[in-house]
Design a protein around this motif. Structure first.
Motif, PDB file in Angstrom:
ATOM      1  N   LYS B  40       4.522  29.635   0.413  1.00  0.00           N
ATOM      2  CA  LYS B  40       4.888  29.400   1.814  1.00  0.00           C
ATOM      3  C   LYS B  40       4.155  28.176   2.375  1.00  0.00           C
ATOM      4  CE  LYS B  40       3.538  33.520   3.145  1.00  0.00           C
ATOM      5  NZ  LYS B  40       2.964  34.006   1.859  1.00  0.00           N
ATOM      6  N   SER B  41       2.835  28.122   2.160  1.00  0.00           N
ATOM      7  CA  SER B  41       2.083  26.963   2.650  1.00  0.00           C
ATOM      8  C   SER B  41       2.501  25.702   1.912  1.00  0.00           C
ATOM      9  CB  SER B  41       0.580  27.175   2.476  1.00  0.00           C
ATOM     10  OG  SER B  41       0.136  28.185   3.347  1.00  0.00           O
ATOM     11  N   THR B  42       2.814  25.860   0.629  1.00  0.00           N
ATOM     12  CA  THR B  42       3.260  24.703  -0.141  1.00  0.00           C
ATOM     13  C   THR B  42       4.515  24.112   0.492  1.00  0.00           C
ATOM     14  OG1 THR B  42       2.326  25.671  -2.129  1.00  0.00           O
ATOM     15  CG2 THR B  42       3.936  23.916  -2.442  1.00  0.00           C
ATOM     16  N   PHE B  84      -1.223  24.174  11.446  1.00  0.00           N
ATOM     17  CA  PHE B  84      -1.904  24.411  10.168  1.00  0.00           C
ATOM     18  C   PHE B  84      -2.394  25.847  10.024  1.00  0.00           C
ATOM     19  CE2 PHE B  84      -1.957  19.889  10.519  1.00  0.00           C
ATOM     20  CZ  PHE B  84      -2.084  19.377   9.238  1.00  0.00           C
ATOM     21  N   GLN B  85      -2.342  26.325   8.788  1.00  0.00           N
ATOM     22  CA  GLN B  85      -2.923  27.637   8.519  1.00  0.00           C
ATOM     23  C   GLN B  85      -4.445  27.570   8.703  1.00  0.00           C
ATOM     24  OE1 GLN B  85      -1.905  29.329   4.674  1.00  0.00           O
ATOM     25  NE2 GLN B  85      -2.866  31.290   5.164  1.00  0.00           N
ATOM     26  N   TYR B  86      -5.028  26.446   8.243  1.00  0.00           N
ATOM     27  CA  TYR B  86      -6.478  26.255   8.407  1.00  0.00           C
ATOM     28  C   TYR B  86      -6.737  24.915   9.100  1.00  0.00           C
ATOM     29  CZ  TYR B  86      -6.381  29.892   4.844  1.00  0.00           C
ATOM     30  OH  TYR B  86      -6.123  31.049   4.155  1.00  0.00           O
ATOM     31  N   LEU B 169       5.245  26.660  11.704  1.00  0.00           N
ATOM     32  CA  LEU B 169       4.013  27.409  11.979  1.00  0.00           C
ATOM     33  C   LEU B 169       3.616  28.170  10.733  1.00  0.00           C
ATOM     34  CD1 LEU B 169       5.657  27.160  14.804  1.00  0.00           C
ATOM     35  CD2 LEU B 169       3.968  28.808  15.600  1.00  0.00           C
ATOM     36  N   ASP B 170       2.445  27.822  10.191  1.00  0.00           N
ATOM     37  CA  ASP B 170       2.008  28.448   8.948  1.00  0.00           C
ATOM     38  C   ASP B 170       1.008  29.555   9.250  1.00  0.00           C
ATOM     39  OD1 ASP B 170       1.457  29.140   6.382  1.00  0.00           O
ATOM     40  OD2 ASP B 170       0.669  27.180   5.763  1.00  0.00           O
ATOM     41  N   GLU B 171       1.472  30.758   9.278  1.00  0.00           N
ATOM     42  CA  GLU B 171       0.634  31.933   9.545  1.00  0.00           C
ATOM     43  C   GLU B 171      -0.234  31.757  10.780  1.00  0.00           C
ATOM     44  OE1 GLU B 171      -1.224  34.136   6.535  1.00  0.00           O
ATOM     45  OE2 GLU B 171       0.121  33.450   4.961  1.00  0.00           O
ATOM     46  N   THR B 172       0.380  31.210  11.807  1.00  0.00           N
ATOM     47  CA  THR B 172      -0.374  30.983  13.033  1.00  0.00           C
ATOM     48  C   THR B 172      -0.793  32.308  13.663  1.00  0.00           C
ATOM     49  OG1 THR B 172       0.861  28.947  13.301  1.00  0.00           O
ATOM     50  CG2 THR B 172      -0.302  29.726  15.232  1.00  0.00           C
TER      51      THR B 172
HETATM   52 MG   LIG Z   1      -0.357  30.146   3.019  1.00  0.00          MG
END
Ligand SMILES: [Mg+2]
Ligand SMILES: Nc1ncnc2c1ncn2[C@@H]1O[C@H](COP(=O)(O)OP(=O)(O)O)[C@@H](O)[C@H]1O
Lengths: 479, 250
Positions: B40-42, B84-86, B169-172
């Protein structure tokens, strides 16, 4: 973005690299007693000044060049340097109309207008070109406040008693190799005297310019702040781009009496050499402040982006009880630049405080060393020191080194040291890019953030200049 | 708006996306769910152009343009925003200053006038108010010393100010309490409209109670293995991902 790409972004432009075509009176290269006598004679100095120089010269002959710094450069041939160069049109200190227009033009190009009509608002400037001062602005306004701000040569003539009293009292001629050399051959510089209770009404500034080929610049600055006075002083420096290395060995002495405050800021932009490491200034400078009076305060702020090799440790002798010293530094090395810089805080009086913030930035193959000494003498009860020393690396061919020395002889001392090394990370860059900010803007934004604690110590106009300078210096650092 | 066809992408020499296809229309909110490590993040990183992610096959068109041909900052200026997730910390760089530089860079790229500090501050205060975010965020350095929740809120705040066309939105929502979750949902819902689209990566169906998605997609082992409407999210929540994998293997 890969590390190599990050590094590639460092392609620098040096705006101050032009040469002024002006006829100069330059002494042939070489150094012996007769050269010292010649310099003194050219400046029409009194006998005591000549004797002082000669004594320093004899000391120098017996000394060895220091080799402990974390810098490498070919041995300097001191016989290959010219020790005096002055523009042929004799400077006339009374009126700017008599100063060679080429000189005024030079300073205009450097962003330092000297002429009455265009003077920098609120900043008095002393302009030093090669070995001599070509003029000082706002003399009348300063005189009304009782402040003396003039070239060193004038001070020797007009205020010999003050010069005799304080010259060499902070940095004695035999202090170190370069200080001894400077004491023998110094050509000009600035003299500042703030009398008791006076708050200097404007920023004072000296702008040093090396123009002539194969000359060294050896200036001396002496600032004396009497009881309850205050002064903020700034020095700036540039030199043309040349393939040959040039030597700059200055001495700066500050004296703060009871409750006096001196704030000394430097934006150093001597020519750093080209991308291959050819040329550039060797900057070997002794700067020391003596907090002689109780509750006095000396604060050094420096932004060092230039020079091929820098060797410089602005220091504070905290002699007066309750006195305090500060050192805020940003040193940037790029391409083949090397810097060994830091500070010495010598706690002698009781309840003395020192505060050190050092930010080193290395890019390309730049090498950056912080060298600091915090010394607490036996009598110095309740001495406090805080040191923070941060390094930022751009790319992976550069280096950062930290050499903190702490010597305490008093158990009540409280000395704190914090250090960090970080890289401009690809994550930080990508974060900026993802928001639409271009690469170069992103790098300068990150670097600027890193330097923030130091920049906010600079007088407003100079903070802006320092920021710009850093941007230019890092041009091409990422790509 | 966004059309991904047979996308293959590698990270560090390892293939992570293995022929992913997905279409998101203008006005649509697409939720992407899937087990940890499924890519997913990729996907989010490939879409935003993060270095180190190599596309080996496939096409991505965005508003009719070849998205993969654009640099990261060009994508940003074309309206692609990644929460960003992080989120990373940028010490010493003021959050307001950073965001204004970003907005003005984007406006400049689009040929619009840059906002001066007064105009910008006005805009920023409005956004903070509608999102119920406290303004101490403005005075701090970008993400420096922020808690996990504050970082996520800051991402949503940036999104609100930048008003992207495609928000990813990545796991916001991960690790947020219910109040913070509502802020994230508000951030999306307030921008939601005919000419914008969102790709919302999440683990939890609870976010989708607040952002009701138009479509839900399951990403497993580098591919979209199942698509459906919001009920699919509910089913995933109660039954897990196992059945999807079995179904797609069958
Ligand atoms: Mg991820
Ligand atoms: N920089 C990297 N180098 C090597 N493998 C990576 C890297 N980043 C992610 N991966 C791997 O790619 C896979 C997918 O990761 P990611 O896209 O972060 O998954 P998700 O976001 O769905 O949890 C994981 O197996 C992870 O270990």
């Amino acid at each position: 973005m890969s590390t190599e790409q990050v590094e590639d972004l460092v392609q620098r432009r040096y705006d101050a690299g032009f040469v002024t075509d002006i006829e100069s009176d330059t002494v042939p290269p070489g150094l012996d007693e007769s050269v010292v006598r010649l310099i003194s004679a050219k400046k029409e100095e009194p006998e005591w000044m000549l004797e002082w120089r000669l004594a320093a010269f004899r000391r120098w002959l017996e000394m060895d060049e220091p080799e402990w710094a974390h810098v490498h450069y070919p041995k300097i041939d001191f016989q290959d340097i010219s020790y005096y160069s002055a523009p042929k049109t004799e400077p006339k200190y009374q009126s700017w109309d008599e100063v060679d227009p080429k000189l005024i033009e030079t300073y205009d190009k450097l962003g330092v207008p000297l002429h009455e009509r265009a003077k920098l608002a609120g900043v008095a400037v002393d302009a030093v070109f090669d070995s001599v001062s070509v003029g000082t602005t706002f003399r009348k306004e300063l005189a009304e406040a009782g402040v003396i701000f003039c070239s060193f040569s004038e001070a020797v003539k007009d205020y010999p008693e003050l010069v005799k009293q304080y010259l060499g009292s902070v940095v004695p001629p035999g202090d170190n190799y370069y200080a001894a050399l400077n004491s023998a051959v110094f050509s000009d510089g600035s003299f500042v005297f703030i009398p008791k209770g006076v708050r200097c009404p404007m920023e004072l500034s000296t702008y040093f310019r090396i123009n002539e080929l194969n000359t060294g610049q050896f200036e001396r600055t002496l600032i004396v702040a009497e009881d309850d006075s205050y002064v903020s002083y700034l020095e700036g420096c540039t030199a043309p781009m040349r393939d040959e290395n040039q030597l700059h060995a200055a001495v700066v002495e500050l004296v703060a009496l009871d409750r006096a405050q001196i704030k000394y800021s430097t934006v150093q932009n001597w020519y750093p050499g080209d991308e291959e490491g050819k040329g550039g200034i060797y900057n070997f400078v002794t700067k020391r402040g003596d907090c002689r009076g109780v509750d006095s305060k000396i604060s050094w702020t420096q932004v060092e982006t230039g020079s091929a090799v820098t060797w410089k440790y602005p220091s504070c002798i905290l002699r007066g009880d309750g006195s305090s010293g500060e050192f805020y530094s940003v040193a940037l090395t790029h391409n083949f630049q090397q810097a060994d810089t830091g500070t010495k805080m010598v706690h002698i009086g009781r309840n003395t405080k020192s505060h050190i913030i050092s930010k080193g930035i290395s890019a390309g193959r730049g090498q950056n060393a912080y060298r600091g000494l915090v010394q607490v003498h036996r009598r110095a009860d309740n001495a406090r020191n805080y040191t923070q020393c941060d390094s930022l690396l751009i790319g992976d061919r550069c280096g950062a080194h930290t050499f903190p020395y702490i010597e305490t002889r008093n158990p009540t001392a409280n000395v704190e040291h914090e250090a960090s090394t970080s890289k401009i990370s690809e994550d930080q860059l990508f974060y900026c890019l993802q928001r639409g900010i271009g690469e170069e803007d992103a790098v300068s934004m990150i670097v600027d953030g890193f330097c923030k604690e130091v920049f906010r110590e600079l007088p407003m106009e100079f903070a802006v200049e320092a920021k710009k300078l850093l941007e230019v210096s890092l041009e091409g650092a990422v790509g | 708006m966004l059309k991904i066809e047979n996308l293959h992408a590698e990270v560090g020499g390892k293939e992570i996306l293995k022929g992913l296809s997905l279409e998101v229309a203008a006005g649509e909110v697409a939720a992407i769910m899937g087990p940890n490590g499924s890519g997913k993040s990729t996907l989010a990183n490939v879409l935003s152009g993060r270095p180190g992610y190599e596309v080996t096959q496939g096409r991505v068109s965005y508003q009719g343009e070849d998205l993969l041909a654009l640099s990261p900052e060009e994508r940003a200026c074309a309206g692609v925003f990644l929460a960003f997730q992080y989120p990373v910390e940028i010490p010493g760089v003021n959050n307001t200053y950073f965001l204004r530089a970003a907005l003005n860079a984007q406006r400049k790229a689009r040929g619009e006038d840059e906002l001066d500090s007064m105009e910008f501050l006005k805009l920023v205060r409005e956004k903070l108010k509608t999102l119920h975010i406290k303004d101490d965020l403005l005075h701090r350095a970008v993400n420096e010393g922020f808690s996990g929740g504050e970082k996520k809120r800051n991402e949503v705040f940036q999104m609100a100010v930048l008003e992207p066309r495609l928000g990813i939105l990545d796991e916001t929502d991960s690790g947020l309490d219910i109040d913070a979750l509502k802020i994230v949902a508000d951030g999306v819902n307030q921008l939601r409209g005919e000419d914008r689209a969102f790709v919302v990566v999440t683990h939890y169906q609870r976010l989708l109670d607040y952002i009701v998605p138009d479509s839900v997609h399951v990403l497993a082992d580098g591919q979209i293995v199942k698509s459906g409407d919001k009920d699919l999210a509910l089913k995933l929540e109660s039954e897990g991902y196992g059945w999807v994998a079995r179904e797609s293997a069958a």
